[in-house]
Design a protein around this motif. Structure first.
Motif, PDB file in Angstrom:
ATOM      1  N   ASP A 167      -9.679  -4.197  13.247  1.00  0.00           N
ATOM      2  CA  ASP A 167      -8.665  -3.992  12.225  1.00  0.00           C
ATOM      3  C   ASP A 167      -8.882  -2.612  11.603  1.00  0.00           C
ATOM      4  OD1 ASP A 167     -10.735  -4.249  10.359  1.00  0.00           O
ATOM      5  OD2 ASP A 167     -10.202  -6.298   9.799  1.00  0.00           O
ATOM      6  N   ASP A 168      -8.156  -2.313  10.530  1.00  0.00           N
ATOM      7  CA  ASP A 168      -8.298  -1.002   9.880  1.00  0.00           C
ATOM      8  C   ASP A 168      -9.152  -1.073   8.626  1.00  0.00           C
ATOM      9  OD1 ASP A 168      -6.536  -2.451   8.396  1.00  0.00           O
ATOM     10  OD2 ASP A 168      -4.935  -0.953   8.367  1.00  0.00           O
ATOM     11  N   LYS A 169      -9.971  -2.122   8.545  1.00  0.00           N
ATOM     12  CA  LYS A 169     -10.842  -2.303   7.373  1.00  0.00           C
ATOM     13  C   LYS A 169     -12.319  -2.390   7.769  1.00  0.00           C
ATOM     14  CE  LYS A 169      -7.219  -4.778   4.822  1.00  0.00           C
ATOM     15  NZ  LYS A 169      -6.194  -4.670   5.907  1.00  0.00           N
ATOM     16  N   PHE A 196      -5.252  -6.200  17.626  1.00  0.00           N
ATOM     17  CA  PHE A 196      -4.881  -6.067  16.223  1.00  0.00           C
ATOM     18  C   PHE A 196      -3.849  -4.962  16.098  1.00  0.00           C
ATOM     19  CE2 PHE A 196      -5.068  -4.696  11.855  1.00  0.00           C
ATOM     20  CZ  PHE A 196      -5.206  -5.885  11.157  1.00  0.00           C
ATOM     21  N   ASP A 197      -2.667  -5.316  15.577  1.00  0.00           N
ATOM     22  CA  ASP A 197      -1.587  -4.360  15.370  1.00  0.00           C
ATOM     23  C   ASP A 197      -1.653  -3.867  13.932  1.00  0.00           C
ATOM     24  OD1 ASP A 197       0.767  -2.868  15.801  1.00  0.00           O
ATOM     25  OD2 ASP A 197       1.957  -4.490  14.911  1.00  0.00           O
ATOM     26  N   LYS A 198      -2.079  -2.626  13.757  1.00  0.00           N
ATOM     27  CA  LYS A 198      -2.279  -2.083  12.414  1.00  0.00           C
ATOM     28  C   LYS A 198      -0.959  -1.874  11.686  1.00  0.00           C
ATOM     29  CE  LYS A 198      -6.632   0.089  13.753  1.00  0.00           C
ATOM     30  NZ  LYS A 198      -7.390   1.348  13.926  1.00  0.00           N
ATOM     31  N   THR A 218       1.532  -3.826  11.485  1.00  0.00           N
ATOM     32  CA  THR A 218       1.986  -5.058  10.825  1.00  0.00           C
ATOM     33  C   THR A 218       0.829  -5.901  10.292  1.00  0.00           C
ATOM     34  OG1 THR A 218       1.992  -6.238  12.944  1.00  0.00           O
ATOM     35  CG2 THR A 218       4.048  -5.179  12.265  1.00  0.00           C
ATOM     36  N   ASP A 219      -0.408  -5.380  10.436  1.00  0.00           N
ATOM     37  CA  ASP A 219      -1.594  -6.110   9.981  1.00  0.00           C
ATOM     38  C   ASP A 219      -1.658  -7.494  10.640  1.00  0.00           C
ATOM     39  OD1 ASP A 219      -3.971  -6.142   8.479  1.00  0.00           O
ATOM     40  OD2 ASP A 219      -3.041  -7.337   6.901  1.00  0.00           O
ATOM     41  N   SER A 220      -1.404  -7.512  11.955  1.00  0.00           N
ATOM     42  CA  SER A 220      -1.317  -8.769  12.701  1.00  0.00           C
ATOM     43  C   SER A 220      -2.341  -8.806  13.826  1.00  0.00           C
ATOM     44  CB  SER A 220       0.085  -8.934  13.302  1.00  0.00           C
ATOM     45  OG  SER A 220       1.075  -8.931  12.289  1.00  0.00           O
TER      46      SER A 220
END
Length: 381
Positions: A167-169, A233-235, A237-239
């Motif tokens: 993810d982006d976190k 993980f699609d950044k 849409t946060d999905s």
């Protein structure tokens, strides 16, 4: 007009010299029997390398350098412009039997020289799925370190998973199958049949859903998965999207949520291998998350990405999955909270599509169990 009429010709062409191009049809499945039909436009496909031993995972270090895992245990560096391959590393203590071996590779989102790997690790009880990291720089690998040896031991050679995504976190996700034991699907005391979530250093995030439940493994993000072999993980849409093997029929695409139960083996849309009986108690049950798409019959998914880019306008915003059994790239349209199968690409190759990767310059590459890697050329002909 069925695409099968061209299959033998395209398969023959596909074995020719590297760098040559061939036409492969876009195909769409109709609603009555999933019969494949040709569309008007076709992509060209270029073979960029061959002679690999089941290229399971791919990761680009730059637009000309592709790192490839061979399921037999070697990490291979492919230089596309020179059409050469060099072995950088061979994994020790590898269980390269059945569906086991060296599996996925993924580049760290925070360090371009750091990579993550999943592989089947030999144990006293047989094997389990492990996660490792290593540094790759100037064509050399160093500091191979195992971050997690999953509590998913079995003497079965089945259902190891396992794809990696971020993810982006600052979190890493990877999946593990039920290891051939259906009871693992609802047994959250171990790591089998689950999507795991870790920090990039291998530690457990404090906001994982079960960190305060001593009956559930801390690393689990979701569970009830038969054999997840695609994870993305699609950044935008946060999905978090996942695709997994069902039994005889019932492959699933799932939208993964924190702490959710996806049902295996209490629920399934597939059938028993030995008869017409359904698997589990029902197709749906209260408290169990339903798949967003089900394949009947199975396509045997090997990978999953969500493509975003301008090179392939027809594929922008679509899910792409490599299919092993039906030997194609499966294209699925996302329509709000609903999915719909739209295209079946490269059916004429007749090769089991294992992994799909996007190069830094936005081009689609895919590997096949025949040992080949192809590039999907962006301009339809």
């Amino acid at each position: 007009m069925k695409s099968g009429i061209f299959s033998s010709v395209s398969a023959l062409v596909a074995t020719s010299l590297i760098g040559t191009q061939l036409i492969v049809s876009n195909a769409v499945a109709d609603e009555a029997g999933m019969e494949e039909v040709l569309l008007d436009n076709s992509y060209t496909v270029t073979k960029v390398i061959d002679g690999l031993m089941i290229p399971w995972g791919m990761a680009f270090s730059d637009a000309d350098t592709l790192l490839v895992t061979e399921r037999t245990g070697n990490l291979v560096q492919v230089t596309l412009s020179e059409q050469t391959k060099t072995t950088l590393y061979s994994v020790n203590n590898l269980y390269a039997k059945g569906q086991g071996g060296l599996m996925d590779i993924a580049q760290s989102p925070e360090d371009a020289n750091r990579y993550y790997f999943t592989y089947s690790d030999k144990t006293d009880k047989g094997a389990t799925t492990s996660l490792a990291t290593a540094t790759i720089s100037n064509g050399k690998l160093s500091n191979w370190t195992r971050l997690l040896k999953a509590n998913a031991d079995s003497d079965s050679g089945r259902h190891f998973g396992s794809r990696i995504t971020f993810d982006d976190k600052g979190h890493l996700y990877f999946g593990i199958g039920d290891r051939g034991d259906r009871d693992n699907g609802q047994d959250t005391s171990n790591h089998a049949a689950a999507i795991l979530r870790l920090n990039l250093d291998g530690s457990v995030p404090t906001d994982n859903p079960f960190v305060n439940d001593n009956k559930v493994a801390n690393e689990i993000w979701s569970y009830g998965h038969r054999n997840p072999q695609g994870l993305f993980f699609d950044k935008a849409t946060d999905s978090l999207w996942e695709i997994e093997h069902g039994p005889r029929g019932g492959d699933e695409i799932n939208l993964i949520g924190k702490g959710l139960n996806y049902g295996w083996a209490k629920t399934s849309h597939g059938k028993e291998y030995w008869g017409p009986l359904t698997v589990g108690e029902a197709k749906t049950l209260p408290g169990i998350e339903q798949p967003k798409w089900v394949y009947i019959p199975s396509i045997a998914p090997g990978s999953l990405i969500l493509y975003r880019g301008e090179h392939y306008p027809q594929l922008n915003g679509k899910l792409l999955s490599g299919a092993l059994k039906l030997a194609h790239i499966n294209v699925v349209d996302i329509q709000g909270d609903q999915l719909k199968e739209q295209l079946r690409l490269v059916t004429d190759l007749g090769e089991r599509v294992r992994d799909i990767a996007i190069s830094p310059d936005g081009l689609i590459y895919f590997s096949t169990d025949n040992g080949n890697i192809y590039r999907l050329e962006p301009k339809p002909k």
